[in-house]
Design a protein around this motif. Structure first.
Motif, PDB file in Angstrom:
ATOM      1  N   LEU A   1     -20.568 -47.057  50.625  1.00  0.00           N
ATOM      2  CA  LEU A   1     -21.312 -45.890  51.076  1.00  0.00           C
ATOM      3  C   LEU A   1     -20.424 -44.669  51.255  1.00  0.00           C
ATOM      4  O   LEU A   1     -20.879 -43.535  51.083  1.00  0.00           O
ATOM      5  CB  LEU A   1     -22.029 -46.194  52.403  1.00  0.00           C
ATOM      6  CG  LEU A   1     -23.311 -47.007  52.318  1.00  0.00           C
ATOM      7  CD1 LEU A   1     -23.786 -47.379  53.716  1.00  0.00           C
ATOM      8  CD2 LEU A   1     -24.408 -46.239  51.583  1.00  0.00           C
TER       9      LEU A   1
ATOM     10  N   VAL B   1     -33.536 -35.152  50.820  1.00  0.00           N
ATOM     11  CA  VAL B   1     -32.438 -35.959  51.359  1.00  0.00           C
ATOM     12  C   VAL B   1     -31.108 -35.254  51.134  1.00  0.00           C
ATOM     13  O   VAL B   1     -30.238 -35.226  52.013  1.00  0.00           O
ATOM     14  CB  VAL B   1     -32.443 -37.356  50.720  1.00  0.00           C
ATOM     15  CG1 VAL B   1     -31.175 -38.130  51.089  1.00  0.00           C
ATOM     16  CG2 VAL B   1     -33.679 -38.141  51.163  1.00  0.00           C
TER      17      VAL B   1
ATOM     18  N   VAL C   1     -28.319 -34.173  54.108  1.00  0.00           N
ATOM     19  CA  VAL C   1     -26.986 -34.774  54.264  1.00  0.00           C
ATOM     20  C   VAL C   1     -25.854 -33.825  53.889  1.00  0.00           C
ATOM     21  O   VAL C   1     -24.716 -34.031  54.318  1.00  0.00           O
ATOM     22  CB  VAL C   1     -26.867 -36.068  53.435  1.00  0.00           C
ATOM     23  CG1 VAL C   1     -27.857 -37.115  53.925  1.00  0.00           C
ATOM     24  CG2 VAL C   1     -27.066 -35.800  51.947  1.00  0.00           C
TER      25      VAL C   1
ATOM     26  N   TRP D   1     -20.108 -39.953  51.220  1.00  0.00           N
ATOM     27  CA  TRP D   1     -21.317 -40.493  51.875  1.00  0.00           C
ATOM     28  C   TRP D   1     -22.535 -39.627  51.552  1.00  0.00           C
ATOM     29  O   TRP D   1     -23.616 -40.152  51.263  1.00  0.00           O
ATOM     30  CB  TRP D   1     -21.105 -40.548  53.384  1.00  0.00           C
ATOM     31  CG  TRP D   1     -22.279 -41.090  54.127  1.00  0.00           C
ATOM     32  CD1 TRP D   1     -22.606 -42.398  54.322  1.00  0.00           C
ATOM     33  CD2 TRP D   1     -23.319 -40.321  54.764  1.00  0.00           C
ATOM     34  NE1 TRP D   1     -23.770 -42.495  55.037  1.00  0.00           N
ATOM     35  CE2 TRP D   1     -24.240 -41.239  55.327  1.00  0.00           C
ATOM     36  CE3 TRP D   1     -23.550 -38.960  54.908  1.00  0.00           C
ATOM     37  CZ2 TRP D   1     -25.358 -40.825  56.019  1.00  0.00           C
ATOM     38  CZ3 TRP D   1     -24.677 -38.537  55.604  1.00  0.00           C
ATOM     39  CH2 TRP D   1     -25.567 -39.469  56.148  1.00  0.00           C
TER      40      TRP D   1
ATOM     41  N   ARG E   1     -23.589 -40.330  48.026  1.00  0.00           N
ATOM     42  CA  ARG E   1     -24.128 -41.686  47.865  1.00  0.00           C
ATOM     43  C   ARG E   1     -25.542 -41.792  48.431  1.00  0.00           C
ATOM     44  O   ARG E   1     -26.416 -42.444  47.836  1.00  0.00           O
ATOM     45  CB  ARG E   1     -23.213 -42.698  48.549  1.00  0.00           C
ATOM     46  CG  ARG E   1     -23.643 -44.135  48.341  1.00  0.00           C
ATOM     47  CD  ARG E   1     -23.433 -44.541  46.883  1.00  0.00           C
ATOM     48  NE  ARG E   1     -22.030 -44.808  46.613  1.00  0.00           N
ATOM     49  CZ  ARG E   1     -21.508 -44.950  45.394  1.00  0.00           C
ATOM     50  NH1 ARG E   1     -22.299 -44.806  44.334  1.00  0.00           N
ATOM     51  NH2 ARG E   1     -20.227 -45.202  45.229  1.00  0.00           N
ATOM     52  N   VAL E   2     -25.770 -41.174  49.567  1.00  0.00           N
ATOM     53  CA  VAL E   2     -27.110 -41.210  50.157  1.00  0.00           C
ATOM     54  C   VAL E   2     -28.106 -40.495  49.248  1.00  0.00           C
ATOM     55  O   VAL E   2     -29.246 -40.950  49.063  1.00  0.00           O
ATOM     56  CB  VAL E   2     -27.098 -40.589  51.565  1.00  0.00           C
ATOM     57  CG1 VAL E   2     -28.505 -40.421  52.100  1.00  0.00           C
ATOM     58  CG2 VAL E   2     -26.283 -41.458  52.520  1.00  0.00           C
ATOM     59  N   THR E   3     -27.683 -39.382  48.670  1.00  0.00           N
ATOM     60  CA  THR E   3     -28.556 -38.671  47.732  1.00  0.00           C
ATOM     61  C   THR E   3     -28.850 -39.528  46.505  1.00  0.00           C
ATOM     62  O   THR E   3     -29.998 -39.599  46.035  1.00  0.00           O
ATOM     63  CB  THR E   3     -27.912 -37.349  47.300  1.00  0.00           C
ATOM     64  OG1 THR E   3     -27.612 -36.555  48.453  1.00  0.00           O
ATOM     65  CG2 THR E   3     -28.840 -36.566  46.391  1.00  0.00           C
TER      66      THR E   3
ATOM     67  N   THR F   1     -28.903 -42.744  46.355  1.00  0.00           N
ATOM     68  CA  THR F   1     -29.818 -43.807  46.776  1.00  0.00           C
ATOM     69  C   THR F   1     -31.250 -43.296  46.848  1.00  0.00           C
ATOM     70  O   THR F   1     -32.199 -43.981  46.446  1.00  0.00           O
ATOM     71  CB  THR F   1     -29.386 -44.362  48.146  1.00  0.00           C
ATOM     72  OG1 THR F   1     -28.024 -44.811  48.070  1.00  0.00           O
ATOM     73  CG2 THR F   1     -30.270 -45.520  48.565  1.00  0.00           C
TER      74      THR F   1
END
Length: 320
Positions: free
Chosen positions: A5, A119, A123, A143, A146-148, A150
């Motif tokens: 992550l 998202v 973030v 991070w 990675r969240v984007t 996902t």
């Protein structure tokens, strides 16, 4: 899992992605969703806010509210694209754009292509400062990207889940694409529709592609980029056939790309410098050419010139 992550990425990639996302927000207001401003003229009784709009709660849109929201969001998005005050401007843009989307989607239609973009806006303020071209790596920026990523893949996977949940197997074997082509198809779509059973095959392919999209995280970097390229080509075909762009989703999907290599400002400066050097060299060559004297034959130095009445020297003096 934590290492995956927070896999570090160059700060230059975060800076480039941040600029891209905030410039897209500005373009979205002016190009893709200017119709949201028309919501202010709709009677308030027709406003049925989404769950988040009921929980907060948010006011019913009015002309003054929507106009203020538009201009404030446009200004702050352009400022945030410069990279200044990433947390203050980032959180402000996220809050205003969330309200813009609630106003847009609270009248009966909700677009799922906005999820990844929202998202990303949520973030990016956590990534901290980042400069274009900076090669130092950051876990906070990793991070955020990675969240984007996902969220982008969840958009695909959950879209397939919704198709099978509400449409069942009939979605695969029905006339979903045929109806879309009738409503908003292009000439290319008409050619495809004329091939027997091709639309049914395409519907199976779409669901398979969306269900298998999480595999992109298991691929090596080279194959991962190739797969993301396939994702973009899928949407290119979608635009060319049924004129659906998914532009916000495509902007968020750039989180997979090595954007630190794309530096248009540096390229523009290098091009301007190269033209300046070429111009100086061309001017010097022209000046040098104009200062020369045209000689009919080989030039001789002044040392080789022979005074009048004296024989030329050829290997040895003439005479005895």
């Amino acid at each position: 899992m934590i290492r995956w992550l927070t896999e570090p990425v160059p700060r230059g990639r975060v800076a480039a992605f941040r600029t891209l996302i905030y410039l897209f927000v500005a373009a979205d207001l002016a190009v893709f969703t200017p119709w949201v401003r028309d919501r202010a003229a709709v009677p308030g009784d027709l406003y049925q806010p989404l769950l988040v709009g009921r929980v907060l709660p948010l006011p019913t849109p009015t002309p003054a509210l929507v106009t203020t929201l538009f201009w404030a969001l446009l200004l702050l998005a352009l400022l945030a694209a410069s990279g200044r005050a990433p947390r203050l401007l980032g959180w402000s843009v996220f809050a205003l754009y969330l309200e813009w989307m609630i106003v847009a989607m609270s009248y009966g239609k909700v677009d799922h292509d906005r999820f990844g973009l929202l998202v990303a806006l949520a973030v990016l303020p956590t990534a901290g400062r980042a400069r274009h071209g900076d090669t130092t790596r950051t876990e906070a920026g990793g991070w955020a990207l990675r969240v984007t990523q996902t969220a982008v893949i969840c958009t695909y996977f959950l879209a397939a889940w919704a198709k099978l949940r509400f449409g069942g197997l009939d979605w695969l074997t029905g006339s979903v694409l045929a109806r879309a082509i009738i409503r908003r198809g292009t000439e290319l779509a008409d050619v495809i529709a004329s091939v027997p059973y091709l639309l049914i095959v395409a519907q199976f392919g779409i669901v398979a592609f969306e269900l298998l999209s999480p595999v992109v995280f298991l691929l090596r970097k080279r194959w991962q980029l190739a797969t993301v390229g396939f994702f973009y080509s899928f949407h290119l075909v979608t635009i060319a056939t049924i004129t659906i762009s998914f532009a916000p989703h495509l902007a968020a999907m750039a989180s997979f790309l090595p954007l630190e290599r794309v530096r248009p400002v540096v390229w523009a400066r290098q091009l301007a410098a190269r033209r300046s050097i070429d111009g100086m060299a061309g001017g010097a060559a022209t000046a040098d050419h104009g200062s020369r004297v045209s000689w009919p034959g080989p030039r001789r130095s002044t040392e080789d010139e022979v005074p009048a009445g004296q024989d030329p020297v050829v290997e040895r003096p003439a005479g005895p």
